[in-house]
Design a protein around this motif. Structure first.
Motif, PDB file in Angstrom:
ATOM      1  N   TRP A  90      54.536 -54.315 -27.292  1.00 22.12           N
ATOM      2  CA  TRP A  90      54.613 -53.125 -26.447  1.00 22.12           C
ATOM      3  C   TRP A  90      53.440 -53.054 -25.480  1.00 22.12           C
ATOM      4  N   SER A  91      52.302 -53.601 -25.901  1.00 15.99           N
ATOM      5  CA  SER A  91      51.099 -53.598 -25.063  1.00 15.99           C
ATOM      6  C   SER A  91      50.721 -55.038 -24.726  1.00 15.99           C
ATOM      7  N   ASP A  92      50.244 -55.273 -23.521  1.00 14.00           N
ATOM      8  CA  ASP A  92      50.001 -56.632 -23.047  1.00 14.00           C
ATOM      9  C   ASP A  92      48.768 -57.306 -23.653  1.00 14.00           C
ATOM     10  N   HIS A  93      47.733 -56.563 -23.963  1.00 15.50           N
ATOM     11  CA  HIS A  93      46.444 -57.168 -24.272  1.00 15.50           C
ATOM     12  C   HIS A  93      46.204 -57.539 -25.738  1.00 15.50           C
ATOM     13  N   PRO A  94      46.620 -56.737 -26.714  1.00 13.21           N
ATOM     14  CA  PRO A  94      46.331 -57.090 -28.115  1.00 13.21           C
ATOM     15  C   PRO A  94      47.097 -58.338 -28.557  1.00 13.21           C
ATOM     16  N   GLU A  95      46.573 -58.985 -29.586  1.00  9.73           N
ATOM     17  CA  GLU A  95      47.251 -60.170 -30.131  1.00  9.73           C
ATOM     18  C   GLU A  95      48.553 -59.787 -30.835  1.00  9.73           C
ATOM     19  N   GLY A  96      48.645 -58.568 -31.277  1.00 13.46           N
ATOM     20  CA  GLY A  96      49.895 -58.051 -31.832  1.00 13.46           C
ATOM     21  C   GLY A  96      50.004 -56.575 -31.489  1.00 13.46           C
ATOM     22  N   SER A  97      51.169 -56.103 -31.095  1.00 14.10           N
ATOM     23  CA  SER A  97      51.335 -54.676 -30.801  1.00 14.10           C
ATOM     24  C   SER A  97      52.764 -54.249 -31.074  1.00 14.10           C
ATOM     25  N   VAL A  98      52.887 -53.048 -31.621  1.00 13.35           N
ATOM     26  CA  VAL A  98      54.196 -52.501 -31.977  1.00 13.35           C
ATOM     27  C   VAL A  98      54.203 -51.008 -31.698  1.00 13.35           C
ATOM     28  N   LEU A  99      55.248 -50.538 -31.054  1.00  9.73           N
ATOM     29  CA  LEU A  99      55.509 -49.101 -30.977  1.00  9.73           C
ATOM     30  C   LEU A  99      56.630 -48.825 -31.964  1.00  9.73           C
ATOM     31  N   ILE A 100      56.335 -48.033 -32.980  1.00  8.79           N
ATOM     32  CA  ILE A 100      57.336 -47.758 -34.006  1.00  8.79           C
ATOM     33  C   ILE A 100      57.763 -46.294 -33.939  1.00  8.79           C
ATOM     34  N   HIS A 101      59.068 -46.073 -34.072  1.00  6.47           N
ATOM     35  CA  HIS A 101      59.659 -44.736 -34.068  1.00  6.47           C
ATOM     36  C   HIS A 101      60.191 -44.449 -35.470  1.00  6.47           C
ATOM     37  N   PHE A 102      59.748 -43.375 -36.065  1.00  2.00           N
ATOM     38  CA  PHE A 102      60.397 -42.807 -37.251  1.00  2.00           C
ATOM     39  C   PHE A 102      60.966 -41.478 -36.778  1.00  2.00           C
ATOM     40  N   GLY A 103      62.197 -41.484 -36.290  1.00  2.00           N
ATOM     41  CA  GLY A 103      62.725 -40.281 -35.670  1.00  2.00           C
ATOM     42  C   GLY A 103      61.879 -39.924 -34.469  1.00  2.00           C
ATOM     43  N   ALA A 104      61.382 -38.675 -34.422  1.00  2.00           N
ATOM     44  CA  ALA A 104      60.557 -38.229 -33.304  1.00  2.00           C
ATOM     45  C   ALA A 104      59.096 -38.628 -33.452  1.00  2.00           C
TER      46      ALA A 104
END
Length: 241
Positions: free
Chosen positions: A21-35
């Motif tokens: 989700w983000s360009d710079h980190p070695e790993g990135s996640v945007l997680i949704h649990f509902g809202a």
């Protein structure tokens, strides 16, 4: 029994895992649990803290924070207050413990991975969403490190996966994955961290109103295992394996 959002008592909210989700980190996640939405970034750094130098082991740690307007009312940034709150410390440590439970620090070598979990929007279950998303970001950071030869390509750094979910008792009925409106009226609420193989890492449970008995505890844990099993499958699908 159905809930305000139409779910059954044993249903997860809609879960979405967005990698890179983000360009710079070695790993990135945007997680949704509902809202609830949490941005999890994993930063890889060669070397370890001074107290681990020379031990041949790596280190995985985490920091958790909530944006000022992640909830209905704005809260001050903790950096402006000059100190980090007890809840923030407690959740940061929980995330770090949960991830280290599935990491072989010797296989990681003398390298450090820091996971930052920032809550963009809160509607209950922020710590469980953070742990579940952080694991996926951690996998990507490890794979990046292998591709750059910081870690041997055949190193088995991860012993298992890990995910977390909330459960609770409302009106005498066990519920899975509590949204905020459910959490605030629960007689019992619990956060459960489980490995992909079904072993418990941590169980945080509190009777807010009426005490719970052993039978109710077993029902809550069974519900948590169901939920984390589904989350584990979603993590694997997001990672493509």
């Amino acid at each position: 029994m159905t809930r305000v959002d139409g779910r059954q008592v044993d249903d997860l909210r809609e879960i979405k895992i967005e990698r890179a989700w983000s360009d710079h980190p070695e790993g990135s996640v945007l997680i949704h649990f509902g809202a609830t939405r949490v941005l999890c970034t994993a930063s890889f750094t060669p070397g370890v803290p001074r107290w681990k130098v020379g031990k041949g082991e790596g280190w995985v740690t985490a920091e958790y924070a909530m944006l000022p307007r992640a909830t209905h009312d704005r809260s001050d940034r903790e950096s402006m207050k000059g100190k980090v709150g007890g809840r923030t410390h407690e959740i940061s440590r929980l995330i770090g413990r949960s991830l280290r439970a599935v990491v072989d620090v010797k296989a990681l070598g003398e390298n450090t991975i820091v996971i930052d979990c920032d809550v963009l929007q809160a509607d209950g279950g922020t710590r469980t969403a953070a742990i579940t998303g952080a694991y996926v970001a951690l996998v990507d950071a490890i794979e990046w490190a292998k591709s750059k030869k910081h870690i041997p390509a055949n190193a088995k750094v991860l012993k298992d996966s890990v995910a977390a979910i909330s459960v609770g008792i409302i009106g005498g009925e066990p519920y899975l994955d509590l949204a905020y409106t459910e959490d605030v009226r629960a007689e019992t609420d619990m956060n459960v961290v489980v490995t992909g193989s079904g072993k418990f890492v941590e169980v945080q449970g509190t009777a807010e109103g009426e005490a719970f008995d052993r039978d109710e505890l077993n029902k809550l844990l069974d519900l948590a295992l169901k939920g984390t099993g589904e989350l584990t499958a979603m993590q694997a699908a997001a990672l493509g394996n």
